[in-house]
Scaffold this motif. Structure first.
Motif, PDB file in Angstrom:
ATOM      1  N   SER A  95       0.828  -1.214   0.000  1.00 14.60           N
ATOM      2  CA  SER A  95       0.000   0.000   0.000  1.00 14.60           C
ATOM      3  C   SER A  95       0.857   1.257   0.000  1.00 14.60           C
ATOM      4  N   ASP A  96       2.012   1.215   0.662  1.00 13.77           N
ATOM      5  CA  ASP A  96       2.917   2.369   0.639  1.00 13.77           C
ATOM      6  C   ASP A  96       3.405   2.644  -0.785  1.00 13.77           C
ATOM      7  N   THR A  97       3.645   1.582  -1.534  1.00 11.49           N
ATOM      8  CA  THR A  97       4.122   1.758  -2.909  1.00 11.49           C
ATOM      9  C   THR A  97       3.041   2.398  -3.777  1.00 11.49           C
ATOM     10  N   ILE A  98       1.810   1.969  -3.608  1.00 11.85           N
ATOM     11  CA  ILE A  98       0.725   2.601  -4.368  1.00 11.85           C
ATOM     12  C   ILE A  98       0.600   4.070  -3.986  1.00 11.85           C
ATOM     13  N   GLU A  99       0.709   4.365  -2.688  1.00 16.08           N
ATOM     14  CA  GLU A  99       0.647   5.762  -2.246  1.00 16.08           C
ATOM     15  C   GLU A  99       1.780   6.574  -2.872  1.00 16.08           C
ATOM     16  N   SER A 100       2.977   5.999  -2.911  1.00 15.22           N
ATOM     17  CA  SER A 100       4.110   6.741  -3.474  1.00 15.22           C
ATOM     18  C   SER A 100       3.889   7.042  -4.953  1.00 15.22           C
ATOM     19  N   TYR A 101       3.270   6.109  -5.691  1.00 16.49           N
ATOM     20  CA  TYR A 101       2.979   6.357  -7.095  1.00 16.49           C
ATOM     21  C   TYR A 101       1.932   7.466  -7.230  1.00 16.49           C
TER      22      TYR A 101
END
Length: 270
Positions: A95-101
């Motif tokens: 989920s952090d990776t999606i947020e970063s994108y």
């Protein structure tokens, strides 16, 4: 991130950069990805399903299609399939990776309008304002207050005064901190911006405001020293008396008068 999540993030990035290259509406992509993060954060069963390392990547990508197909743009769906289909060490890493994108999509939108520097400056300055005002900080970060009311407060403070991208990111930091302090969330967003723009960020503290010319000259000097673009954030603190203090990465260059006076006092007392 642990090893497998780092590899997953690197592999999923192709889907994200492909979406941007395909001409995705950056603002829409950011909003859709942030909405998915909210769904994942609010549903433990779904988080476990998409981050389950025992499931095949193709199966999890198909799950993204079933859940979000027809509900988000084709570009957002491609990003989600790319993320879901990887092998993650933890649910939070996914989920952090999606947020970063999503945050990077906001910065990409600002770049299209030549506003990226402005957005970084505005985020930094607003975080400093909040840090200096305990009442405002409490009003923005009290999670017992409904998110829509906190969002409305952000809108009342910033609408028409900052770039749309700044408003979106501040609103996100206030309404969905995801367990982080406000200053840490804004700092995280600024780190994402710096990484995307392949630059370092320096925080410069001076007794009086720097002129645009002084700031540009300082940025150019730091860029020559550190071998790449340096974005300069400025802080005014009369307590330094004169000179400047520069913080960049883990380094501190303190040329302030107060630092020199402290050194003289120590020498006299030695």
């Amino acid at each position: 991130m642990q090893g497998s999540s780092r590899a997953a993030a690197a592999a999923s990035r192709d889907a994200f950069t492909g979406a941007l290259a395909a001409g995705a509406d950056r603002s829409r992509l950011a909003g859709e990805l942030l909405a998915v993060v909210a769904v994942l954060d609010g549903n433990a069963t779904l988080r476990r399903a998409v981050a389950d390392a025992s499931r095949e990547g193709a199966d999890k990508a198909a799950l993204a299609e079933r859940l979000f197909g027809g509900k988000v743009s084709a570009e957002a769906l491609a990003v989600l399939k790319g993320v879901f289909g990887q092998r993650w060490s933890s649910e939070r890493d996914l989920s952090d990776t999606i947020e970063s994108y999503a945050v990077e999509s906001v910065i990409a939108s600002a770049e299209e309008g030549d506003r990226a520097d402005t957005v970084e400056d505005q985020l930094f300055r607003f975080e400093r304002i909040v840090a200096a005002d305990a009442g405002l900080r409490a009003a923005l970060t009290d999670e017992s207050v409904p998110a829509d009311k906190r969002s409305a407060l952000v809108d009342s403070l910033l609408t028409g005064k900052v770039a749309d991208e700044t408003l979106l990111l501040v609103r996100q930091a206030v309404t969905a901190p995801r367990g982080r302090r406000f200053d840490h969330t804004i700092g995280h967003f600024l780190d994402i911006a710096s990484t995307r723009r392949d630059q370092q960020t320096a925080t410069v503290t001076s007794a009086v405001p720097l002129s645009d010319e002084e700031r540009d000259r300082l940025a150019a000097g730091l860029s020559s020293i550190y071998g790449g673009k340096v974005h300069v954030n400025t802080v005014v603190d009369p307590r330094v008396l004169g000179g400047v203090k520069v913080e960049i990465g883990d380094e501190l260059i303190d040329g302030t008068v107060i630092r020199k006076l402290d050194g003289a006092r120590r020498a006299m007392g030695a």
